[in-house]
Write an enzyme that holds these catalytic residues in place. Structure first.
Site, short mmCIF file in Angstrom:
data_model
loop_
_atom_site.label_atom_id
_atom_site.label_comp_id
_atom_site.label_asym_id
_atom_site.label_seq_id
_atom_site.Cartn_x
_atom_site.Cartn_y
_atom_site.Cartn_z
N LEU A 86 51.64 4.40 -43.10
CA LEU A 86 51.53 5.46 -42.10
C LEU A 86 50.12 6.03 -42.07
O LEU A 86 49.43 6.07 -43.08
CB LEU A 86 52.56 6.54 -42.42
CG LEU A 86 54.01 6.04 -42.31
CD1 LEU A 86 54.95 6.92 -43.08
CD2 LEU A 86 54.41 5.93 -40.85
N MET A 99 58.84 -0.02 -44.29
CA MET A 99 57.77 -0.93 -44.70
C MET A 99 56.52 -0.89 -43.83
O MET A 99 55.88 -1.93 -43.59
CB MET A 99 58.33 -2.35 -44.78
CG MET A 99 59.51 -2.51 -45.73
SD MET A 99 59.16 -1.88 -47.37
CE MET A 99 58.17 -3.18 -48.00
N GLY A 151 68.99 -1.21 -46.00
CA GLY A 151 69.45 0.18 -45.99
C GLY A 151 70.41 0.57 -47.09
O GLY A 151 71.20 1.50 -46.92
N SER A 152 70.34 -0.07 -48.27
CA SER A 152 71.26 0.30 -49.35
C SER A 152 70.93 1.70 -49.89
O SER A 152 71.83 2.44 -50.30
CB SER A 152 71.20 -0.74 -50.48
OG SER A 152 69.95 -0.69 -51.15
N ARG A 166 48.46 1.45 -34.72
CA ARG A 166 49.22 2.30 -35.65
C ARG A 166 49.31 3.73 -35.12
O ARG A 166 50.35 4.39 -35.26
CB ARG A 166 48.56 2.29 -37.03
CG ARG A 166 48.80 1.01 -37.81
CD ARG A 166 48.17 1.04 -39.18
NE ARG A 166 48.22 -0.29 -39.79
CZ ARG A 166 49.24 -0.73 -40.51
NH1 ARG A 166 50.28 0.04 -40.69
NH2 ARG A 166 49.23 -1.95 -41.01
N HIS A 214 59.83 4.00 -54.41
CA HIS A 214 59.05 2.79 -54.68
C HIS A 214 59.62 2.09 -55.90
O HIS A 214 59.89 2.75 -56.92
CB HIS A 214 57.59 3.16 -54.91
CG HIS A 214 56.72 1.98 -55.17
ND1 HIS A 214 56.29 1.12 -54.18
CD2 HIS A 214 56.22 1.48 -56.33
CE1 HIS A 214 55.55 0.17 -54.70
NE2 HIS A 214 55.51 0.34 -56.01
N1 LIG Z 1 50.29 6.60 -45.91
C1 LIG Z 1 51.34 6.11 -46.59
N2 LIG Z 1 52.18 5.24 -45.98
C2 LIG Z 1 53.23 4.76 -46.68
C3 LIG Z 1 53.44 5.10 -48.05
C4 LIG Z 1 52.53 6.01 -48.67
O1 LIG Z 1 52.69 6.34 -49.88
N3 LIG Z 1 51.50 6.50 -47.91
N4 LIG Z 1 54.48 4.53 -48.76
C5 LIG Z 1 54.92 3.29 -48.18
C6 LIG Z 1 56.02 2.58 -48.80
N5 LIG Z 1 55.59 1.37 -49.42
C7 LIG Z 1 55.79 1.31 -50.73
O2 LIG Z 1 56.62 2.08 -51.29
C8 LIG Z 1 54.86 0.34 -48.69
C9 LIG Z 1 55.47 -0.23 -47.59
C10 LIG Z 1 54.75 -1.21 -46.85
C11 LIG Z 1 53.47 -1.57 -47.21
C12 LIG Z 1 52.72 -2.57 -46.38
O3 LIG Z 1 51.74 -3.15 -46.83
N6 LIG Z 1 53.18 -2.76 -45.09
C13 LIG Z 1 52.50 -3.65 -44.18
C14 LIG Z 1 53.50 -4.34 -43.26
C15 LIG Z 1 54.60 -5.00 -43.98
C16 LIG Z 1 55.76 -5.29 -43.04
O4 LIG Z 1 55.79 -4.82 -41.87
O5 LIG Z 1 56.70 -5.94 -43.55
C17 LIG Z 1 51.64 -2.83 -43.20
O6 LIG Z 1 51.97 -1.66 -42.93
O7 LIG Z 1 50.70 -3.47 -42.64
C18 LIG Z 1 52.88 -0.97 -48.33
C19 LIG Z 1 53.58 -0.01 -49.08
C20 LIG Z 1 55.26 3.43 -46.71
N7 LIG Z 1 54.10 3.90 -46.05
N1 LIG Z 2 56.98 -0.73 -51.06
C1 LIG Z 2 58.18 -0.18 -50.53
C2 LIG Z 2 59.34 -0.88 -51.14
O1 LIG Z 2 59.18 -1.96 -51.67
N2 LIG Z 2 60.51 -0.24 -51.06
C3 LIG Z 2 61.70 -0.84 -51.61
O2 LIG Z 2 62.38 -1.56 -50.58
C4 LIG Z 2 63.78 -1.63 -50.95
C5 LIG Z 2 64.61 -1.26 -49.74
O3 LIG Z 2 65.95 -1.53 -50.02
P1 LIG Z 2 67.12 -0.98 -49.04
O4 LIG Z 2 66.70 -1.32 -47.61
O5 LIG Z 2 68.33 -1.71 -49.48
O6 LIG Z 2 67.22 0.53 -49.25
C6 LIG Z 2 63.97 -0.65 -52.12
O7 LIG Z 2 64.06 -1.36 -53.35
C7 LIG Z 2 62.69 0.17 -52.10
O8 LIG Z 2 62.28 0.65 -53.38
#
Ligand SMILES: Nc1nc2c(c(=O)[nH]1)N[C@@H](CN(C=O)c1ccc(C(=O)N[C@@H](CCC(=O)O)C(=O)O)cc1)CN2
Ligand SMILES: NCC(=O)N[C@@H]1O[C@H](COP(=O)([O-])[O-])[C@@H](O)[C@H]1O
Length: 221
Positions: A98, A95, A17-18, A70, A114
């Site tokens: 959606l 993470m 959460g930074s 989901r 991202h």
């Molecule tokens: N429909 C969308 N959902 C999300 C987006 C988006 O652009 N469209 N952005 C992501 C954020 N993200 C990258 O920035 C990202 C986060 C997580 C994953 C992923 O593969 N998650 C896995 C589970 C991983 C875990 O629980 O640790 C999953 O969901 O199966 C990909 C991209 C957020 N959502």
């Molecule tokens: N694909 C999504 C992803 O990688 N997001 C990244 O997770 C970190 C969360 O840090 P935080 O919990 O310290 O804010 C951040 O670096 C963000 O860009």
């Protein structure tokens, strides 16, 4: 005359959460004319919960592991978020991918950060991939969220030079510094109506901030 209501923010997080903290600090110092009305996390061990408790911010744990699929998880998320009546929903290290239904329900008010200069390196392990490719520049992107992961229209990018002695951990920490500058800035532009989904989708190139925080490419009017 009643003081104008501050913009209402709901933040979604999964871990440390930074970025959430950077938004808290911007709200508390008045750099952002906004109020975080709710934090939602999907993991019980998310340190973001501690940060919310220390700043009196309401929080909800909606653990994806406790839902059948989901759709059920996203429906519970959407209900909690709608109850908070947000102007903007801020994904900060959230993470979970959606569903299309969830993204369409919040289209135009749902943003994400991202850790790469999108469209380069969507998905995971962005720092290792930039180093492996021998890139000279790297950064982070704040973008509107679309059903296609990491493909939504960009709002602002933060750039930095990759140093010869950078490794994944040093690059990750320097990118966090960039993120903590550009996320409050992007939210400020949204709150002030300087950019919206359609504007971001039609701009030729996104606004860019360099490593010193200087705006080297302004948002398209
Ligand atoms: N429909 C969308 N959902 C999300 C987006 C988006 O652009 N469209 N952005 C992501 C954020 N993200 C990258 O920035 C990202 C986060 C997580 C994953 C992923 O593969 N998650 C896995 C589970 C991983 C875990 O629980 O640790 C999953 O969901 O199966 C990909 C991209 C957020 N959502
Ligand atoms: N694909 C999504 C992803 O990688 N997001 C990244 O997770 C970190 C969360 O840090 P935080 O919990 O310290 O804010 C951040 O670096 C963000 O860009």
């Amino acid at each position: 005359m009643a003081a104008a209501e501050k913009s209402r923010l709901v933040v979604l997080a999964s871990g440390n959460g930074s970025n959430f903290q950077a938004i808290i600090d911007a709200c508390e110092t008045g750099r952002l004319d906004a109020e975080i009305v709710l934090l939602v996390v999907n993991r019980p061990d998310a340190y973001a919960l501690e940060r919310a408790a220390s700043h009196g911010i309401p929080s909800r744990l909606i653990d994806h592991k406790t839902y059948a699929d989901r759709e059920a998880f996203d429906a519970a998320m959407a209900e909690a978020i709608d109850e908070a009546r947000p102007d903007w929903i801020i994904m900060a290290g959230f993470m979970r991918i959606l569903t299309d239904g969830f993204v369409e329900h919040f289209r135009g008010k749902l943003i994400n950060i991202h850790p790469s200069l999108l469209p380069k390196y969507p998905g995971m392990n962005t720092h290792a991939r930039a180093l492996e490719a021998g890139d000279l520049k790297h950064g982070a992107t704040v973008h509107f969220v679309t059903p296609t992961v990491d493909a939504g229209p960009p709002i602002v990018q933060g750039r930095l030079e990759i140093l010869d002695n950078d490794d994944v951990e040093s690059l990750k920490q320097r990118i966090h510094g960039v993120e903590h500058r550009i996320y409050p800035l992007a939210i400020d532009w949204l709150v002030k109506g300087k950019i919206d989904f359609d504007g971001a989708a039609t701009q030729t190139s996104p606004a860019v901030v360099d490593a010193s925080g200087a705006l080297i490419v302004p948002p398209s009017p």
